[in-house]
Write a protein that holds these residues in place. Sequence first.
Motif, mmCIF file in Angstrom:
data_model
loop_
_atom_site.group_PDB
_atom_site.id
_atom_site.type_symbol
_atom_site.label_atom_id
_atom_site.label_comp_id
_atom_site.label_asym_id
_atom_site.label_seq_id
_atom_site.Cartn_x
_atom_site.Cartn_y
_atom_site.Cartn_z
ATOM 1 N N GLN A 1 104.532 52.898 43.117
ATOM 2 C CA GLN A 1 103.462 52.244 43.872
ATOM 3 C C GLN A 1 103.840 52.098 45.348
ATOM 4 O O GLN A 1 103.003 52.287 46.228
ATOM 5 C CB GLN A 1 103.163 50.874 43.257
ATOM 6 N N ARG A 2 105.092 51.759 45.614
ATOM 7 C CA ARG A 2 105.543 51.664 47.005
ATOM 8 C C ARG A 2 105.468 53.028 47.683
ATOM 9 O O ARG A 2 105.128 53.136 48.869
ATOM 10 C CB ARG A 2 106.971 51.111 47.062
ATOM 11 N N TRP A 3 105.798 54.076 46.952
ATOM 12 C CA TRP A 3 105.737 55.428 47.494
ATOM 13 C C TRP A 3 104.304 55.786 47.879
ATOM 14 O O TRP A 3 104.039 56.268 48.991
ATOM 15 C CB TRP A 3 106.279 56.399 46.457
ATOM 16 N N VAL A 4 103.371 55.530 46.989
ATOM 17 C CA VAL A 4 101.999 55.944 47.247
ATOM 18 C C VAL A 4 101.323 55.057 48.299
ATOM 19 O O VAL A 4 100.359 55.485 48.952
ATOM 20 C CB VAL A 4 101.192 55.948 45.926
ATOM 21 N N GLU A 5 101.827 53.842 48.497
ATOM 22 C CA GLU A 5 101.257 52.944 49.510
ATOM 23 C C GLU A 5 102.041 52.959 50.812
ATOM 24 O O GLU A 5 101.670 52.271 51.770
ATOM 25 C CB GLU A 5 101.203 51.513 48.966
ATOM 26 N N ALA A 6 103.103 53.750 50.869
ATOM 27 C CA ALA A 6 103.959 53.780 52.059
ATOM 28 C C ALA A 6 103.188 54.289 53.275
ATOM 29 O O ALA A 6 102.445 55.265 53.198
ATOM 30 C CB ALA A 6 105.166 54.669 51.797
ATOM 31 N N GLY A 7 103.372 53.627 54.392
ATOM 32 C CA GLY A 7 102.767 54.072 55.640
ATOM 33 C C GLY A 7 101.299 53.755 55.801
ATOM 34 O O GLY A 7 100.691 54.137 56.814
ATOM 35 N N VAL A 8 100.702 53.076 54.828
ATOM 36 C CA VAL A 8 99.278 52.738 54.940
ATOM 37 C C VAL A 8 99.109 51.599 55.949
ATOM 38 O O VAL A 8 99.712 50.536 55.805
ATOM 39 C CB VAL A 8 98.702 52.327 53.574
ATOM 40 N N VAL A 9 98.301 51.845 56.962
ATOM 41 C CA VAL A 9 98.090 50.860 58.020
ATOM 42 C C VAL A 9 96.597 50.576 58.140
ATOM 43 O O VAL A 9 95.790 51.505 58.217
ATOM 44 C CB VAL A 9 98.625 51.367 59.369
ATOM 45 N N HIS B 1 105.138 45.566 45.493
ATOM 46 C CA HIS B 1 105.675 44.300 45.994
ATOM 47 C C HIS B 1 107.124 44.494 46.409
ATOM 48 O O HIS B 1 107.733 45.548 46.170
ATOM 49 C CB HIS B 1 105.555 43.195 44.933
ATOM 50 N N ALA B 2 107.671 43.480 47.047
ATOM 51 C CA ALA B 2 109.048 43.561 47.536
ATOM 52 C C ALA B 2 110.017 43.635 46.358
ATOM 53 O O ALA B 2 109.714 43.186 45.250
ATOM 54 C CB ALA B 2 109.360 42.353 48.411
ATOM 55 N N TRP B 3 111.182 44.207 46.634
ATOM 56 C CA TRP B 3 112.222 44.241 45.604
ATOM 57 C C TRP B 3 112.731 42.843 45.348
ATOM 58 O O TRP B 3 113.018 42.088 46.272
ATOM 59 C CB TRP B 3 113.376 45.136 46.055
ATOM 60 N N TYR B 4 112.844 42.469 44.107
ATOM 61 C CA TYR B 4 113.323 41.137 43.766
ATOM 62 C C TYR B 4 114.805 41.012 44.099
ATOM 63 O O TYR B 4 115.585 41.931 43.841
ATOM 64 C CB TYR B 4 113.135 40.866 42.274
ATOM 65 N N PRO B 5 115.226 39.890 44.667
ATOM 66 C CA PRO B 5 116.648 39.734 45.009
ATOM 67 C C PRO B 5 117.564 39.728 43.801
ATOM 68 O O PRO B 5 118.739 40.026 43.906
ATOM 69 C CB PRO B 5 116.675 38.383 45.736
ATOM 70 N N HIS B 6 117.050 39.397 42.634
ATOM 71 C CA HIS B 6 117.881 39.333 41.429
ATOM 72 C C HIS B 6 117.575 40.466 40.465
ATOM 73 O O HIS B 6 117.869 40.383 39.278
ATOM 74 C CB HIS B 6 117.694 37.988 40.729
ATOM 75 N N GLY B 7 116.966 41.531 40.958
ATOM 76 C CA GLY B 7 116.695 42.684 40.107
ATOM 77 C C GLY B 7 115.357 42.578 39.390
ATOM 78 O O GLY B 7 114.643 41.588 39.492
ATOM 79 N N PHE B 8 115.029 43.614 38.660
ATOM 80 C CA PHE B 8 113.772 43.692 37.937
ATOM 81 C C PHE B 8 113.972 43.344 36.473
ATOM 82 O O PHE B 8 115.051 43.446 35.922
ATOM 83 C CB PHE B 8 113.195 45.108 38.022
ATOM 84 N N TRP B 9 112.874 42.994 35.840
ATOM 85 C CA TRP B 9 112.855 42.913 34.393
ATOM 86 C C TRP B 9 112.769 44.332 33.860
ATOM 87 O O TRP B 9 111.909 45.088 34.257
ATOM 88 C CB TRP B 9 111.662 42.092 33.907
ATOM 89 N N TRP B 10 113.636 44.683 32.943
ATOM 90 C CA TRP B 10 113.671 46.045 32.423
ATOM 91 C C TRP B 10 112.979 46.154 31.070
ATOM 92 O O TRP B 10 113.122 47.148 30.375
ATOM 93 C CB TRP B 10 115.118 46.519 32.326
ATOM 94 N N GLN B 11 112.191 45.144 30.765
ATOM 95 C CA GLN B 11 111.417 45.194 29.528
ATOM 96 C C GLN B 11 110.236 46.145 29.702
ATOM 97 O O GLN B 11 109.466 46.020 30.657
ATOM 98 C CB GLN B 11 110.910 43.806 29.172
ATOM 99 N N PRO B 12 110.062 47.132 28.833
ATOM 100 C CA PRO B 12 108.939 48.068 28.978
ATOM 101 C C PRO B 12 107.600 47.383 28.727
ATOM 102 O O PRO B 12 107.469 46.562 27.827
ATOM 103 C CB PRO B 12 109.229 49.133 27.915
ATOM 104 N N ARG B 13 106.616 47.747 29.540
ATOM 105 C CA ARG B 13 105.273 47.187 29.397
ATOM 106 C C ARG B 13 104.246 48.293 29.630
ATOM 107 O O ARG B 13 104.416 49.147 30.497
ATOM 108 C CB ARG B 13 105.031 46.050 30.391
ATOM 109 N N ALA B 14 103.163 48.223 28.876
ATOM 110 C CA ALA B 14 102.100 49.217 29.019
ATOM 111 C C ALA B 14 101.485 49.171 30.416
ATOM 112 O O ALA B 14 101.079 50.201 30.963
ATOM 113 C CB ALA B 14 101.028 48.988 27.960
#
Length: 256
Positions: free
Chosen positions: A61-69, A218-231
């Motif tokens: 999502q960050r890749w596809v929204e990168a540079g959008v102004v 969204h911004a990268w979380y300072p404590h990492g991501f939840w690695w639980q898979p979700r649909a």
Amino acid sequence: MFIFLSKVLDLFLSPLTWALLFMAVGVVLRRRRARLAVGLQVLGWLTLYVFSTEAVANALQRWVEAGVVSTYQPDTVYDAVIVLGGAVDADATERSGYPEYNPAPERIMRGFELLREGKARQVLLAAGTLDTRPEAPVEANLLARQLMMWGIDPERIVREGKSRNTRENALNSEPIIRERGWRKLLLVTSAAHMPRALGTFEAVGLHPDTLAVDVRSHAWYPHGFWWQPRASNLSAGTDALRELFGRLVYRLRGWA
């Protein structure tokens, strides 16, 4: 034909499809090529898991929204705000009889706010349908109905309900805009969709300001991501991949 092919290709741009194909081939080869079959099964499960994690979904999502102004000018009164379709759940709307929205209602909400606040004199709703039935609901009509329910004067609402994709949004909007003499325009669509949408409008000679909405990364979380898979993560990543592929196709065809 292009509309049909684009929907078929959408199927193969999904990590879920990749995973199922790996697993299916693994099942077919389990007797003749046991090691390869096991490897494909593992690859299928790994693909499904990786693309279902929040880390990968957010990265895409960050890749596809990168540079959008957004070039929206708050001090300007626009002749028209162009709101692109893609916010309405047509099937649910047909069942309930009222506009029902998918996760991108910000498009029509921002359009309404601009009209209510006097930032735009009129709105152009560029949104058709892929449903060929005569009775199929047309998104432009549904959005117009919603705006009128919110108190917007019908005379301020212009509909373009024949387009089936982003290219047709631009092609069908251009003569309407020229006929009405609108000069100062504002294009509203999702952040991920904005680069392709703006390029398509520029390709037909229109140069609107932009207001990107429906930001999903969204911004990268300072404590990492939840690695639980979700649909939901799998769906979000798939949407990003489809948009990236759509940009490539539009550029190759000279549409944006």
